[in-house]
Design an enzyme around this catalytic site. Sequence first.
Site, mmCIF file in Angstrom:
data_model
loop_
_atom_site.group_PDB
_atom_site.id
_atom_site.type_symbol
_atom_site.label_atom_id
_atom_site.label_comp_id
_atom_site.label_asym_id
_atom_site.label_seq_id
_atom_site.Cartn_x
_atom_site.Cartn_y
_atom_site.Cartn_z
ATOM 1 N N CYS A 137 0.817 -1.224 0.000
ATOM 2 C CA CYS A 137 0.000 0.000 0.000
ATOM 3 C C CYS A 137 0.847 1.269 0.000
ATOM 4 O O CYS A 137 0.299 2.370 -0.089
ATOM 5 C CB CYS A 137 -0.953 -0.013 1.191
ATOM 6 S SG CYS A 137 -1.909 -1.541 1.253
ATOM 7 N N HIS A 265 -2.708 8.206 5.889
ATOM 8 C CA HIS A 265 -2.890 6.889 5.271
ATOM 9 C C HIS A 265 -4.301 6.397 5.623
ATOM 10 O O HIS A 265 -5.052 6.013 4.747
ATOM 11 C CB HIS A 265 -1.810 5.936 5.781
ATOM 12 C CG HIS A 265 -1.786 4.617 5.080
ATOM 13 N ND1 HIS A 265 -1.700 4.507 3.715
ATOM 14 C CD2 HIS A 265 -1.848 3.334 5.559
ATOM 15 C CE1 HIS A 265 -1.696 3.220 3.375
ATOM 16 N NE2 HIS A 265 -1.796 2.486 4.471
ATOM 17 N N HIS A 300 -9.870 1.895 -0.242
ATOM 18 C CA HIS A 300 -8.412 1.738 -0.246
ATOM 19 C C HIS A 300 -8.019 1.171 -1.603
ATOM 20 O O HIS A 300 -8.296 0.009 -1.903
ATOM 21 C CB HIS A 300 -7.986 0.811 0.889
ATOM 22 C CG HIS A 300 -6.494 0.791 1.115
ATOM 23 N ND1 HIS A 300 -5.584 1.293 0.206
ATOM 24 C CD2 HIS A 300 -5.753 0.314 2.160
ATOM 25 C CE1 HIS A 300 -4.365 1.133 0.673
ATOM 26 N NE2 HIS A 300 -4.434 0.548 1.856
#
Lengths: 370, 216
Positions: A137, A265, A300
Amino acid sequence: MPPAPPTFVAGRGAVTAFGAGRTSLAEALWAGRSAVRPRHRTAAFAVPTAVAAEFPAGVLPPGEPALQAAVLAAHEALAEAGEPPRADLGLVLASTKADLSGVVGAGEGLGQPWRLAHRLARTLELGGPLLSVSCACASGLVAVAAAARRLAAGECDRMLVVGVDVLHEFVLAGFGSLNALDPAACRPFDRARRGVSLGEGAGALLLTRHSGESLGVAVAGHGGANDACHVTGPDRAGRGLALAAARALALAGVAPADVDVVHLHGTATQANDATEALGLVGLFGGRTPPSFGTKAQTGHTLGAAGVLEALAAIEALQRGTAPANVGLDDPDVDPGLDLVRAERHLPRARCALKVASGFGGIQAAVVLRA
Amino acid sequence: MSAPAIAAIGLVDRERIVGTAGVDKAWRDLGSAPPGNGRTFRAVFGRGDETFRRLDVASRVLVLAGAAAGLDVVLPAAVRDDTALVVATTVGCLDADRQFAHSLGAEMLAAPVFPYTLPSTCLGELALRHGLRGAGVCLSVAPGDGAQAFAEGARLLAAGEAAAAVVAWVDVLRDDPVNCDAALALLAPPGLGLRAVAAWPADPARVRSALRAACG
């Protein structure tokens, strides 16, 4: 460490669950809308969540979706940059799994991003350096750093950074198997958060060495670190994230007090949000600048997240405001993290920090300066 | 900036585990096939690694290469916080991908395998074993482009973004016969004072032969 020569943003592109184009993304983010909706294209997959942020039907041309999304985002960035020469234009592709069609099915994709990078470079007829990054990620920000490093060293004049990942049963089931999916829409930093909502997207940034081509924003610094404590869980004090951010600030020649806004994040897992808050509060000496995340809106998007969220950070600098954290009703992290609850004017909007974390303990940060 | 020194090397292939820490073991003599099993680490290095047997194939090979290079001995503790880690792979996590994909049709998903379907996870396994807290870069490269990891490590040093860099390429296919190839090196700027065990190759395509020659 002497500050790195800045690299400049010359073009931007995006394809998300809000549709094609960075404008549709920015308008939705600042309007507080969420594209995390009941699953439609992925509805047949038996995974423990009812929702995801899927591309709207018809937004991608026919063909392999990761490639088509990447091409669409890249074309938008190239157009905004005035269609620079492609013969020496470099490419850094960021993706976690690129194309899995041959791993689960009879397709050609074997989950290896380099194949997608080569196809993208061929499709766009790019003749410069070619690199493919797969850092979970954190991929998008690591790719921005790799491009900036090459530009600062004078290896080429312009680099196109494209982050892309598409939803697949493999990935949905994987996060589900780790009990990391919220059954409903995710709520980053909220007391009731239960995990991630996944999404798909592609983001593109065209970076240049030439200030005359700049849209008025520079990638002033980048930094990385590793938690070196666990491959799936974060450092409990957020030390790796803070270290990456501190390194990015140092390379940019920027003090923490000079940062005007932070793009988080913010995955909405219990551990990630709590440790991210701890790390950032420590870095900023007890109180962060106004901070926001956008995964409750875009989902995400994994390998695309770093690039798409850098676009959101740039938008915050250009608008002079930070959007609200969607899904946040009852904050449950270190109160020193200044979570934006309603769109907020930034008294000064010159410097943004963007952070990301990934499996393997990888932490990354980028400093953007207007 | 002058070329970095190569201060340690570890190599693992389908025949041997070799490294500048004085390791030279043939898989044939270990009685197992690459990438090894729960007894391999102790058999080679004389000490245990509690989680080795749970690692995916790429992580096992990378961990073996790091130990064969003697990172724990060569790399000063004070430098580890600022040691970058760059890994390049072509095959990536195909073995883990296949395992997890297979479980999609089974009653129970192979949850412990899922994290290893990301190539950066093997980088994390090496980082946590040696306390490497510098920047991490995992590159997905075309066949034969593993030397990109060495070039990226050198860039990080030249830009002042790391005090040292552990660079590696790793690829494992568990088809029969097992195809296993990993090369790991510790790059250090001359100022760090680490003894060079090999010269920085002028031709990046010759990294492999330069490392192999240095390991005898």
